[in-house]
Write an enzyme that holds these catalytic residues in place. Structure first.
Site, PDB file in Angstrom:
ATOM      1  N   ARG A 147      18.399  58.621  30.707  1.00 48.27           N
ATOM      2  CA  ARG A 147      18.517  57.259  31.239  1.00 48.27           C
ATOM      3  C   ARG A 147      18.757  56.305  30.067  1.00 48.27           C
ATOM      4  O   ARG A 147      18.040  56.360  29.070  1.00 48.27           O
ATOM      5  CB  ARG A 147      17.206  56.918  31.944  1.00 48.27           C
ATOM      6  CG  ARG A 147      17.172  55.564  32.577  1.00 48.27           C
ATOM      7  CD  ARG A 147      15.792  55.283  33.167  1.00 48.27           C
ATOM      8  NE  ARG A 147      15.064  54.365  32.333  1.00 48.27           N
ATOM      9  CZ  ARG A 147      14.027  53.625  32.753  1.00 48.27           C
ATOM     10  NH1 ARG A 147      13.601  53.717  33.991  1.00 48.27           N
ATOM     11  NH2 ARG A 147      13.413  52.806  31.943  1.00 48.27           N
ATOM     12  N   TYR A 159      13.761  44.762  30.980  1.00 47.87           N
ATOM     13  CA  TYR A 159      13.062  45.931  31.522  1.00 47.87           C
ATOM     14  C   TYR A 159      13.573  47.207  30.847  1.00 47.87           C
ATOM     15  O   TYR A 159      14.773  47.362  30.624  1.00 47.87           O
ATOM     16  CB  TYR A 159      13.285  46.058  33.047  1.00 47.87           C
ATOM     17  CG  TYR A 159      12.915  47.450  33.483  1.00 47.87           C
ATOM     18  CD1 TYR A 159      11.578  47.809  33.586  1.00 47.87           C
ATOM     19  CD2 TYR A 159      13.883  48.437  33.657  1.00 47.87           C
ATOM     20  CE1 TYR A 159      11.210  49.107  33.875  1.00 47.87           C
ATOM     21  CE2 TYR A 159      13.525  49.734  33.949  1.00 47.87           C
ATOM     22  CZ  TYR A 159      12.191  50.070  34.056  1.00 47.87           C
ATOM     23  OH  TYR A 159      11.833  51.357  34.308  1.00 47.87           O
ATOM     24  N   ASP A 212      18.460  52.356  35.307  1.00 46.75           N
ATOM     25  CA  ASP A 212      17.563  51.693  36.267  1.00 46.75           C
ATOM     26  C   ASP A 212      17.816  50.185  36.235  1.00 46.75           C
ATOM     27  O   ASP A 212      17.596  49.528  35.217  1.00 46.75           O
ATOM     28  CB  ASP A 212      16.106  51.996  35.873  1.00 46.75           C
ATOM     29  CG  ASP A 212      15.099  51.548  36.930  1.00 46.75           C
ATOM     30  OD1 ASP A 212      15.496  50.854  37.881  1.00 46.75           O
ATOM     31  OD2 ASP A 212      13.919  51.904  36.781  1.00 46.75           O
ATOM     32  N   HIS A 214      16.227  48.166  38.225  1.00 46.85           N
ATOM     33  CA  HIS A 214      14.897  47.617  38.523  1.00 46.85           C
ATOM     34  C   HIS A 214      14.956  46.462  39.526  1.00 46.85           C
ATOM     35  O   HIS A 214      14.302  45.421  39.355  1.00 46.85           O
ATOM     36  CB  HIS A 214      14.177  47.195  37.228  1.00 46.85           C
ATOM     37  CG  HIS A 214      12.744  47.634  37.193  1.00 46.85           C
ATOM     38  ND1 HIS A 214      11.705  46.751  37.286  1.00 46.85           N
ATOM     39  CD2 HIS A 214      12.196  48.860  37.097  1.00 46.85           C
ATOM     40  CE1 HIS A 214      10.565  47.435  37.240  1.00 46.85           C
ATOM     41  NE2 HIS A 214      10.829  48.713  37.125  1.00 46.85           N
ATOM     42  N   GLU A 238      19.715  53.576  39.622  1.00 50.66           N
ATOM     43  CA  GLU A 238      18.414  53.476  40.288  1.00 50.66           C
ATOM     44  C   GLU A 238      18.088  52.037  40.667  1.00 50.66           C
ATOM     45  O   GLU A 238      18.329  51.112  39.874  1.00 50.66           O
ATOM     46  CB  GLU A 238      17.337  54.012  39.344  1.00 50.66           C
ATOM     47  CG  GLU A 238      15.958  53.978  39.968  1.00 50.66           C
ATOM     48  CD  GLU A 238      14.865  54.249  38.964  1.00 50.66           C
ATOM     49  OE1 GLU A 238      15.134  54.826  37.899  1.00 50.66           O
ATOM     50  OE2 GLU A 238      13.720  53.841  39.246  1.00 50.66           O
ATOM     51  N   GLU A 264      10.603  54.434  44.195  1.00 52.77           N
ATOM     52  CA  GLU A 264       9.367  54.572  43.409  1.00 52.77           C
ATOM     53  C   GLU A 264       8.232  53.692  43.957  1.00 52.77           C
ATOM     54  O   GLU A 264       7.078  53.930  43.646  1.00 52.77           O
ATOM     55  CB  GLU A 264       9.612  54.284  41.922  1.00 52.77           C
ATOM     56  CG  GLU A 264       9.939  52.845  41.613  1.00 52.77           C
ATOM     57  CD  GLU A 264      10.231  52.594  40.147  1.00 52.77           C
ATOM     58  OE1 GLU A 264      10.863  53.442  39.502  1.00 52.77           O
ATOM     59  OE2 GLU A 264       9.826  51.536  39.640  1.00 52.77           O
ATOM     60  N   ARG A 285      12.867  58.609  45.130  1.00 53.99           N
ATOM     61  CA  ARG A 285      12.125  58.650  43.858  1.00 53.99           C
ATOM     62  C   ARG A 285      10.609  58.518  44.031  1.00 53.99           C
ATOM     63  O   ARG A 285       9.893  58.220  43.076  1.00 53.99           O
ATOM     64  CB  ARG A 285      12.633  57.503  42.964  1.00 53.99           C
ATOM     65  CG  ARG A 285      14.106  57.554  42.714  1.00 53.99           C
ATOM     66  CD  ARG A 285      14.499  57.527  41.280  1.00 53.99           C
ATOM     67  NE  ARG A 285      13.634  56.746  40.440  1.00 53.99           N
ATOM     68  CZ  ARG A 285      12.851  57.259  39.496  1.00 53.99           C
ATOM     69  NH1 ARG A 285      12.807  58.560  39.298  1.00 53.99           N
ATOM     70  NH2 ARG A 285      12.099  56.463  38.758  1.00 53.99           N
ATOM     71  N   GLU A 341      11.771  62.442  36.466  1.00 52.88           N
ATOM     72  CA  GLU A 341      11.715  61.519  35.321  1.00 52.88           C
ATOM     73  C   GLU A 341      10.591  61.983  34.392  1.00 52.88           C
ATOM     74  O   GLU A 341       9.492  62.314  34.841  1.00 52.88           O
ATOM     75  CB  GLU A 341      11.420  60.100  35.819  1.00 52.88           C
ATOM     76  CG  GLU A 341      11.381  59.075  34.702  1.00 52.88           C
ATOM     77  CD  GLU A 341      11.077  57.663  35.225  1.00 52.88           C
ATOM     78  OE1 GLU A 341      10.592  57.525  36.358  1.00 52.88           O
ATOM     79  OE2 GLU A 341      11.325  56.705  34.459  1.00 52.88           O
ATOM     80  N   TRP A 405      10.744  41.492  39.237  1.00 53.04           N
ATOM     81  CA  TRP A 405      10.669  42.173  37.927  1.00 53.04           C
ATOM     82  C   TRP A 405      11.071  43.607  38.078  1.00 53.04           C
ATOM     83  O   TRP A 405      10.828  44.249  39.064  1.00 53.04           O
ATOM     84  CB  TRP A 405       9.252  42.089  37.348  1.00 53.04           C
ATOM     85  CG  TRP A 405       9.257  42.762  36.001  1.00 53.04           C
ATOM     86  CD1 TRP A 405       9.764  42.275  34.817  1.00 53.04           C
ATOM     87  CD2 TRP A 405       8.801  44.104  35.706  1.00 53.04           C
ATOM     88  NE1 TRP A 405       9.650  43.189  33.820  1.00 53.04           N
ATOM     89  CE2 TRP A 405       9.075  44.331  34.333  1.00 53.04           C
ATOM     90  CE3 TRP A 405       8.217  45.116  36.458  1.00 53.04           C
ATOM     91  CZ2 TRP A 405       8.760  45.536  33.682  1.00 53.04           C
ATOM     92  CZ3 TRP A 405       7.910  46.314  35.827  1.00 53.04           C
ATOM     93  CH2 TRP A 405       8.175  46.529  34.457  1.00 53.04           C
TER      94      TRP A 405
END
Ligand code: KDG
Ligand code: MG
Length: 405
Positions: A147, A159, A212, A214, A238, A264, A285, A341, A405
């Site tokens: 990643r 991030y 990612d 995020h 992601e 996630e 995820r 991950e 975030w």
């Protein structure tokens, strides 16, 4: 096999973890991870005040019924705090069952579907050059999927980067109040394709790359990003958007063939239902800790497999090694496992508290066959690392508007 006692621990060997130990009358015990980053004490209280009293005297073998009792039986059902607490009990009960059967947990799930667990590691940095140097190190270490995250120039805090800290434990372990970061969609979108362009120019296409976002973009912005990244053939993109509206993924799917991963933060099977059954995503995820344990994750994997969606469990450093080991068993079994991950082998402090053995060979993670989950928690060592209040950052646009975030 009655449950005699359940202990709840909150410790901070670098960053905070919530751990449970379920002990049977015969003395067999199992361990589980209940860590919810930045809200650890809420989960500990949920366990101590609302779960533990109900489980004393119950049969530790009745994993499914205990899960239903804690989830459905609570009336309020889902929610990150309660689900993390239930997950830890569930993991501990699977650990106990494995120990009693004298088998690793993957055998109880149905046996091995593969020899090792493909992982993706993180290469990050303050500049593209630094990210690519770190990527080269990881390729040399044998990673097959990496990643990439890079600091976005001219905004405060990005991030997935370490902001000058040595590792994720140092970054996440000591934030007594939420730090503030900035976000600019325009600056991000203008920069990130260049990172992947340079990575492909330097390393070619044999190494798989992912990224990612995020949850910072709108569906149409994410669609544009997916298209911009198409030439660089990502393994997955992601969390391009938040998931309150599952159909947001439909919009992205209609615009780009960049594979999509999310989940996630899911804590029920229904959080992903539409996006899975419509095949708007490619990877789900959800982690065993945040998805409620091995029991519901098995259902999620089976449901996803009907729709060609593969499992790619979250493996951030705020999931303890107990969750990582539970994922090892789960991933060895799940026929539709995709990738795990993996942020590395922890720190010396972490590994004093959690005892487990894993090995990375040629991009695959292996563990030794041991009864149960194959991970232990050292109560005495944990006392040397007391809880420290620590928050995740919050994010604001450059004009001050609060952002995801
Ligand atoms: O606690 C939040 C982290 O787990 C999360 O920010 C990490 O997005 C993450 C990832 O993909 O590892
Ligand atoms: Mg993520």
């Amino acid at each position: 096999m009655k449950i005699k006692n359940i202990k709840v621990f909150v410790c901070c060997p670098g960053r905070n973890f919530v751990t449970v130990k379920v002990i049977t009358e015969e003395g067999t015990y199992g361990v589980g991870d209940a860590t919810l980053n930045g809200r650890e004490l809420a989960v500990a209280a949920y366990l101590e005040e609302h779960i533990v009293p109900c489980l004393i005297g119950k049969d530790a073998h009745q994993i499914e019924d205990i899960w239903q009792y804690l989830f459905k039986g609570a009336y309020w059902q889902n929610g990150a705090v309660s689900v993390a607490a239930i997950a830890a009990i569930d993991m501990a009960l699977w650990d106990i069952k494995g120990k009693l059967a004298n088998m690793p947990v993957y055998q109880l799930l149905g046996g091995k579907s593969r020899k090792g667990i493909t992982v993706y590691g993180h290469a990050n940095g303050e500049t593209i050059e630094e990210v690519l140097n770190n990527l080269e190190i990881m390729i040399d270490e044998g990673y097959k999927v990496v990643r990439l995250q890079c600091t976005i120039p001219n905004i405060k805090g990005t991030y997935g980067t370490l902001e000058g800290k040595k590792n994720y434990y140092e970054l996440q372990g000591n934030r007594p109040l939420p730090p503030e970061q900035e976000w600019s969609t325009a600056k991000y979108m203008n920069f990130i394709p260049e990172l992947f362009k340079q990575a492909r120019a330097k390393f070619g296409y044999d190494i798989e790359l992912c990224h990612d976002v995020h949850s910072r973009l709108s569906p149409i912005e994410a669609s544009r990003l997916g298209k911009l990244l198409e030439p660089y053939k990502l393994y997955f993109l992601e969390d391009p958007i938040t998931t309150e509206n599952q159909e947001g993924y439909k919009v992205i799917r209609e615009h780009t063939n960049t594979p999509l991963a999310t989940g996630e933060k899911f804590n029920t099977l229904w959080d992903a239902k539409e996006m899975i059954q419509n095949q708007w995503i490619d990877y789900v995820r959800t982690a065993i800790t945040h998805g409620g344990g091995i029991t519901p994750l098995k259902k999620l994997a089976d449901f996803a497999s009907l729709h060609h969606v593969r499992m790619a469990p979250h493996g951030a450093p705020d999931l303890s090694p107990i969750c990582l080991m539970a994922h090892m068993h789960f991933n060895l079994w799940a026929p539709n496992f995709g990738i795990q991950e993996f942020v590395g082998f922890g720190t010396p402090e972490l590994n004093k508290v959690f005892n487990y053995e894993i090995e990375l060979i040629d991009g695959l993670l292996y563990m030794k066959d041991k009864p149960g989950l194959g991970v232990d928690f050292n109560e005495e060592e944990a006392k040397n690392f007391p809880y420290k209040r620590s928050y995740l950052p919050v994010s604001r646009l450059e004009d001050g508007t609060l952002w995801n975030w």
